[in-house]
Design a protein around this motif. Structure first.
Motif, PDB file in Angstrom:
ATOM      1  N   TYR A 114      -9.279  29.589  60.854  1.00 39.19           N
ATOM      2  CA  TYR A 114      -7.900  30.354  60.282  1.00 39.19           C
ATOM      3  C   TYR A 114      -8.416  31.230  59.109  1.00 39.19           C
ATOM      4  N   ILE A 115      -8.019  32.381  59.021  1.00 43.00           N
ATOM      5  CA  ILE A 115      -8.260  33.276  57.975  1.00 43.00           C
ATOM      6  C   ILE A 115      -7.357  33.211  56.674  1.00 43.00           C
ATOM      7  N   ASP A 116      -7.790  32.623  55.375  1.00 47.72           N
ATOM      8  CA  ASP A 116      -7.104  32.764  54.215  1.00 47.72           C
ATOM      9  C   ASP A 116      -7.164  34.109  53.632  1.00 47.72           C
ATOM     10  N   GLU A 117      -6.064  35.095  53.769  1.00 44.54           N
ATOM     11  CA  GLU A 117      -6.048  36.351  53.576  1.00 44.54           C
ATOM     12  C   GLU A 117      -5.890  36.326  51.942  1.00 44.54           C
ATOM     13  N   PHE A 118      -5.611  35.400  51.250  1.00 45.69           N
ATOM     14  CA  PHE A 118      -5.329  35.217  49.963  1.00 45.69           C
ATOM     15  C   PHE A 118      -6.908  35.393  49.315  1.00 45.69           C
ATOM     16  N   TYR A 119      -7.901  34.577  49.882  1.00 47.02           N
ATOM     17  CA  TYR A 119      -9.214  35.049  49.732  1.00 47.02           C
ATOM     18  C   TYR A 119      -9.894  35.959  50.093  1.00 47.02           C
ATOM     19  N   THR A 120      -9.722  36.444  51.643  1.00 50.02           N
ATOM     20  CA  THR A 120     -10.375  37.415  52.102  1.00 50.02           C
ATOM     21  C   THR A 120     -10.028  38.881  51.559  1.00 50.02           C
ATOM     22  N   LYS A 121      -8.677  39.088  51.230  1.00 54.46           N
ATOM     23  CA  LYS A 121      -8.360  40.328  50.739  1.00 54.46           C
ATOM     24  C   LYS A 121      -9.041  40.610  49.340  1.00 54.46           C
ATOM     25  N   ARG A 122      -8.954  39.148  48.660  1.00 51.95           N
ATOM     26  CA  ARG A 122      -9.631  39.601  47.161  1.00 51.95           C
ATOM     27  C   ARG A 122     -11.183  39.848  47.404  1.00 51.95           C
ATOM     28  N   GLU A 123     -11.563  39.096  48.284  1.00 49.89           N
ATOM     29  CA  GLU A 123     -13.253  39.281  48.137  1.00 49.89           C
ATOM     30  C   GLU A 123     -13.581  40.746  48.862  1.00 49.89           C
ATOM     31  N   SER A 138       7.123  35.130  52.217  1.00 51.16           N
ATOM     32  CA  SER A 138       5.686  35.181  51.925  1.00 51.16           C
ATOM     33  C   SER A 138       5.188  35.864  50.899  1.00 51.16           C
ATOM     34  N   ARG A 139       4.121  35.398  50.277  1.00 46.68           N
ATOM     35  CA  ARG A 139       3.657  36.293  49.230  1.00 46.68           C
ATOM     36  C   ARG A 139       2.411  36.922  50.097  1.00 46.68           C
ATOM     37  N   GLU A 140       2.268  38.224  49.588  1.00 47.59           N
ATOM     38  CA  GLU A 140       1.054  38.753  50.182  1.00 47.59           C
ATOM     39  C   GLU A 140       0.224  39.306  48.683  1.00 47.59           C
ATOM     40  N   VAL A 141      -1.160  39.254  49.262  1.00 45.52           N
ATOM     41  CA  VAL A 141      -2.204  39.527  48.116  1.00 45.52           C
ATOM     42  C   VAL A 141      -2.151  41.069  48.089  1.00 45.52           C
ATOM     43  N   GLU A 142      -1.920  41.950  46.788  1.00 40.20           N
ATOM     44  CA  GLU A 142      -2.255  43.204  46.714  1.00 40.20           C
ATOM     45  C   GLU A 142      -3.885  43.225  46.358  1.00 40.20           C
ATOM     46  N   ALA A 143      -4.482  44.034  47.441  1.00 42.10           N
ATOM     47  CA  ALA A 143      -5.994  43.993  47.239  1.00 42.10           C
ATOM     48  C   ALA A 143      -6.191  45.051  46.078  1.00 42.10           C
ATOM     49  N   ARG A 144      -6.766  44.757  44.868  1.00 36.46           N
ATOM     50  CA  ARG A 144      -7.057  45.479  43.816  1.00 36.46           C
ATOM     51  C   ARG A 144      -8.588  45.545  43.667  1.00 36.46           C
ATOM     52  N   GLU A 145      -8.942  47.052  43.353  1.00 33.82           N
ATOM     53  CA  GLU A 145     -10.436  46.904  43.220  1.00 33.82           C
ATOM     54  C   GLU A 145     -10.794  45.950  42.197  1.00 33.82           C
ATOM     55  N   THR A 146     -11.587  44.997  42.059  1.00 32.27           N
ATOM     56  CA  THR A 146     -12.023  44.089  40.814  1.00 32.27           C
ATOM     57  C   THR A 146     -13.682  44.075  40.978  1.00 32.27           C
ATOM     58  N   VAL A 147     -13.833  44.633  39.784  1.00 27.65           N
ATOM     59  CA  VAL A 147     -15.385  44.599  39.513  1.00 27.65           C
ATOM     60  C   VAL A 147     -15.860  43.480  38.633  1.00 27.65           C
ATOM     61  N   VAL A 148     -16.904  42.877  39.126  1.00 28.15           N
ATOM     62  CA  VAL A 148     -17.507  41.774  38.272  1.00 28.15           C
ATOM     63  C   VAL A 148     -18.671  42.188  37.836  1.00 28.15           C
ATOM     64  N   PHE A 149     -18.796  42.370  36.374  1.00 25.37           N
ATOM     65  CA  PHE A 149     -20.116  42.926  35.846  1.00 25.37           C
ATOM     66  C   PHE A 149     -20.779  42.019  35.133  1.00 25.37           C
ATOM     67  N   GLY A 150     -22.057  41.684  35.481  1.00 30.63           N
ATOM     68  CA  GLY A 150     -22.828  40.744  34.769  1.00 30.63           C
ATOM     69  C   GLY A 150     -22.984  39.283  35.425  1.00 30.63           C
ATOM     70  N   ALA A 151     -22.491  39.496  36.725  1.00 29.91           N
ATOM     71  CA  ALA A 151     -22.893  38.169  37.468  1.00 29.91           C
ATOM     72  C   ALA A 151     -24.302  37.873  37.464  1.00 29.91           C
ATOM     73  N   ARG A 152     -24.598  36.597  37.761  1.00 24.66           N
ATOM     74  CA  ARG A 152     -26.173  36.362  37.862  1.00 24.66           C
ATOM     75  C   ARG A 152     -26.254  36.193  39.319  1.00 24.66           C
ATOM     76  N   PRO A 153     -27.752  36.534  39.786  1.00 28.33           N
ATOM     77  CA  PRO A 153     -28.147  36.210  41.112  1.00 28.33           C
ATOM     78  C   PRO A 153     -27.863  35.053  42.026  1.00 28.33           C
ATOM     79  N   CYS A 154     -27.847  33.935  41.057  1.00 32.89           N
ATOM     80  CA  CYS A 154     -27.607  32.591  41.682  1.00 32.89           C
ATOM     81  C   CYS A 154     -26.163  32.651  42.196  1.00 32.89           C
ATOM     82  N   GLU A 155     -25.127  33.027  41.349  1.00 30.18           N
ATOM     83  CA  GLU A 155     -23.764  32.877  41.755  1.00 30.18           C
ATOM     84  C   GLU A 155     -23.222  33.950  42.580  1.00 30.18           C
TER      85      GLU A 155
END
Ligand code: SF4
Ligand code: SF4
Ligand code: FES
Lengths: 336, 278
Positions: free
Chosen positions: A114-123, A82-99
């Motif tokens: 069902y929890i998709d941890e590939f998504y949730t850990k990143r978010e 199994s691959r596991e996601v390494e949760a790494r601080e990710t900053v998105v700068f300059g997103a717009r309010p809509c997105e």
């Protein structure tokens, strides 16, 4: 009310500190003459004169391709890891309010029982630093879907640009407050004069209630109007790839029958093989049926099933479509 | 323990049965001994089966939950993954994820008569229900099975059909399409919906379960209606292309209904209420 100021001269410090901590700093940069979200290591790379990045930042929570498992087929069985996601601080700068408002929609899907941890850990390790819009174009229609440059939903920090190019910082979530605390060297006391926000004009001929009622009425599902309005669609899928709420993917094996990876890859409901059965039957044989699915997903499935927005009015699908199929024209038709 | 929802379990192919041209069944056991003991499912649920290097394919679990320790799947070789699976031999390893989806509410059917109607490769999901009910035979009334295929060769589970035919607590009616019979063929010649109408099972206190090609289902539903069955008493299992099986990949939906999460088992009444996205 701004809590802090992010001086433009301190942006470089922030970029360096996030990177120095092992995190990623994502911001709009110029790439092949287009403004796109990318990893940056220097503040000078960051573009400030833009409407929206061409890509949505969803690829930092839901990558275009990602390995979920590795396998090797041995003589006496299969070795599967199994691959596991390494949760790494990710900053998105300059997103717009809509997105920014689209993250809760993606989350609704990826946590539906069902929890998709590939998504949730990143978010969970994503910090959304929104910069409110001082520019818009004709494709922007956030105000038509009940959002605006003033919407805070989904943002961890909400920034207003000042006349002098600094940012007034409002912390929206605990995650945002913790972020300001963590990088307090970059966020200072002070204030400035905010630039005026640009409000795209609400499209008066669109009534979301009417669109919703029309889609709920199953008698209208087979109307000719779908074919008439969307016939020109060539099924390229571009609209789905740039859309911040489109979440469809494929699961495929790459490699050989002896060793390889199992991957989640972006897919699009606009492709002809997307729903093709092994028997040859395809429930969405015609392109207008595929287009109808995308529209239903945005204005019926997301709001009715997941109590979230399927369309945040960013206009990306309009800008990118090679045949100029404009989703707001279909919304108008169903508002009659 | 991994929380990776896309990670399959490893299973060993314990036995292979040739059912019909290009159709075969695998008897599968989990490599993990603890899972072999604890694995449980309900009749009607499905899984995703992997041929490593080629990908995953969706089939129902064709065995009954009343038979523990193994699962069975039956599939037709029709694409890349099923082609790859067909090349596997006894003792080989493959992957399984599941069980997913909803199930036939067998417990609600206690005391009722049951009619099973299947066509061709539509028998596997119905087989799971049939064995489940036969293993609890005393809980149900009359049991009728109507099964048809294109030709005699295309009938799957031939040994079991013979067994059901021999039992005096099952009424089995077999049919092949006109032209599909052999000289020795003792069953009916005709299409499943017509054969069903002739067999005329009584609708009172009866539940019907049907699975087969879409065109057959369409006419079976009409025949059942003629026989007096209400749409609430008729169950079917929908098939759609699936990749994730867990409501994420966005392709199995019939309108707003996600077959992998909210199906695959529906009453005819529910199917009639869906968007026309078949
Ligand atoms: S449907 Fe178009 S306008 Fe709406 S969120 Fe997606 S890309 Fe933006
Ligand atoms: S971008 Fe335009 S042409 Fe391409 S799939 Fe979307 S609507 Fe169709
Ligand atoms: S199979 Fe992926 S959403 Fe149903």
């Amino acid at each position: 009310m701004a809590d802090r100021i992010l001086k433009k001269d301190n942006l470089g410090k922030l970029v360096a500190s996030v990177n120095g901590n092992g995190g990623r700093f994502i911001a709009p940069v110029l790439d092949a003459r287009q403004v796109v979200f990318k990893d940056v290591t220097k503040a000078e790379e960051i573009v400030t004169e833009y409407i929206l990045a061409r890509n949505s930042y969803k690829e930092y929570v839901f990558p275009q391709t990602e390995v979920v498992a590795d396998f090797t087929v041995e003589k006496h069985g299969v070795d599967l890891k199994s691959r596991e996601v390494e949760a790494r601080e990710t900053v998105v700068f300059g997103a717009r309010p809509c997105e920014a408002a689209s993250l809760s929609s993606l989350r609704a899907i990826f946590t539906w029982d069902y929890i998709d941890e590939f998504y949730t850990k990143r978010e969970d390790s994503l910090v959304v630093v929104t910069v409110a819009c001082t520019k818009a174009d004709d494709a922007c229609f956030c105000t038509t879907v009940d959002l605006s440059p003033e919407s805070r939903a989904g943002s961890d920090l909400y920034l207003l640009e000042t006349e002098s190019g600094d940012y007034m910082v409002e912390a929206i979530t605990d995650k945002g407050r913790a972020f300001v605390e963590k990088y307090k060297g970059a966020f200072t006391e002070g204030s400035g004069k905010a630039k005026t926000l640009v409000m795209p004009e609400k499209i008066g001929t669109i009534d979301l209630e009417k669109v919703s009622a029309r889609l709920k009425d199953k008698n209208h599902y087979d109307d000719q109007v779908w074919a008439r309005l969307t016939r020109k669609c060539i099924g390229c899928g571009a609209c789905t790839f740039v859309c911040p709420t489109c979440h469809c993917f494929d699961i495929t094996d790459e490699g050989t029958q002896f060793a390889g990876e199992r991957r989640k890859n972006w897919d699009a409901c606009q492709f002809d093989t997307f729903t093709l059965h092994a028997s040859g039957h395809n429930p969405r044989h015609y392109q207008h049926q595929r287009w109808r699915n995308r529209f239903m997903c945005k204005f019926n499935y997301y709001p009715e099933k997941f109590a979230s927005k399927g369309c945040v009015g960013c206009g990306r699908c309009i800008r990118v479509c090679p045949v100029r199929l404009d989703i707001t024209e279909v919304m108008e038709e169903f508002s009659r | 323990m991994s929380n990776n929802i896309y990670l399959p379990h490893l299973v060993t192919i314990e036995d292979i049965y040739e059912e019909a041209p290009d159709v075969r069944s695998f008897r599968l056991v989990f490599k993990d001994k603890a899972l072999r003991e604890s694995f449980d499912f309900k009749t009607g649920q499905f899984g995703l089966y992997s041929a490593f290097g080629l990908g995953e394919s969706t089939f129902c679990i064709a065995s009954a939950p009343t038979r523990k320790g193994y699962i069975q799947c039956t599939f037709r070789k029709s694409g890349r993954v099923t082609g790859g699976l067909s090349e596997l031999s006894i003792g080989d390893t493959m992957g399984f994820r599941g069980p997913y989806g909803n199930f036939f509410p067998v417990d609600e059917w206690k005391g009722k008569n049951l009619v099973f109607i299947a066509g061709g490769i539509g028998l596997p999901p119905v087989r799971s229900v049939i064995w489940n009910c036969l293993d609890r035979r005393e809980e149900f009334g009359d049991i009728t099975v109507v099964y048809g295929a294109r030709t005699v060769a295309d009938l799957v589970y031939k040994n079991e059909l013979q067994h059901w035919g021999d039992r005096n607590d099952v009424r089995l009616i077999q049919a092949v399409d006109p032209g599909g019979q052999t000289e020795e063929w003792q069953g009916k010649v005709g299409f499943v919906p017509t054969v069903l109408e002739e067999a005329a099972p009584k609708a009172e206190n009866t539940v019907a379960v049907t699975c087969g090609p879409p065109i057959m289902i369409k006419f079976v539903l009409k025949a059942l209606e003629k026989l007096g069955f209400s749409d609430e008493a008729v169950y079917t299992t929908l098939e759609n292309k699936m990749k994730c099986g867990v409501g994420k990949c966005g392709r199995c939906n019939v309108g707003d209904v996600y077959v992998c999460k909210e199906g695959p088992v529906y009453t005819a009444a529910e199917v009639k209420r869906m968007y026309n996205d078949f």
